[in-house]
Design an enzyme around this catalytic site. Structure first.
Site, PDB file in Angstrom:
ATOM      1  N   ILE A  13      47.070  39.707  46.582  1.00 51.03           N
ATOM      2  CA  ILE A  13      45.992  39.046  47.299  1.00 51.03           C
ATOM      3  C   ILE A  13      46.280  39.258  48.775  1.00 51.03           C
ATOM      4  CG2 ILE A  13      44.889  36.844  47.856  1.00 51.03           C
ATOM      5  CD1 ILE A  13      45.672  35.946  44.995  1.00 51.03           C
ATOM      6  N   SER A  14      45.391  39.967  49.419  1.00 58.17           N
ATOM      7  CA  SER A  14      45.510  40.259  50.840  1.00 58.17           C
ATOM      8  C   SER A  14      44.245  39.730  51.507  1.00 58.17           C
ATOM      9  CB  SER A  14      45.651  41.773  51.034  1.00 58.17           C
ATOM     10  OG  SER A  14      45.745  42.079  52.394  1.00 58.17           O
TER      11      SER A  14
END
Length: 130
Positions: free
Chosen positions: A33-34
């Site tokens: 998750i960026s």
């Protein structure tokens, strides 16, 4: 941690590691998750032409239904601060090379899309059926 600073550092490290592998000729898929475009753009600049962004789009309601660890529930209860999509922002990618809607596609369909993209870019060769 989930803070913005923790996310920056995590994505920086992932980008550096993936670049080392790419420089050695190893195809590296990372799944993280960026939440911030700036972090993804920094890794894109670092990796250059080797960077392929695949956005796994999924409505937060579906993410919460699939949450076997109960992290969304804890975040909604205020037990986890800075949780992406709940109490911390998520900025959708501006220009991903591929968008996979994981709420509609099976894992197999999603994998086929990734393989087709890698094949089209000349990264791998996928044998044709039949």
């Amino acid at each position: 941690g989930f803070s913005i600073e923790d996310r920056h550092e995590n994505i920086r490290r992932i980008g550096e590691m993936a670049k080392l592998f790419a420089d050695a000729g190893i195809i590296t898929l990372t799944a993280f998750i960026s939440p911030l475009r700036a972090d993804r753009d920094r890794v894109r600049r670092l990796a250059g032409d080797d960077f392929i962004e695949i956005y796994c789009r999924c409505p937060i309601e579906v993410c919460e239904e699939r949450d076997v660890k109960g992290l969304y529930k804890k975040a909604r209860a205020g037990e986890i601060k800075d949780f992406t999509g709940v109490s911390s922002p998520y900025e959708e990618p501006d220009r991903p090379e591929l968008v996979i809607d994981s709420s509609r596609l099976t894992i197999e369909e999603s994998v086929r899309q990734v393989l087709a993209l890698l094949d089209a870019r000349g990264v791998i060769r996928v044998p044709q059926a039949g």
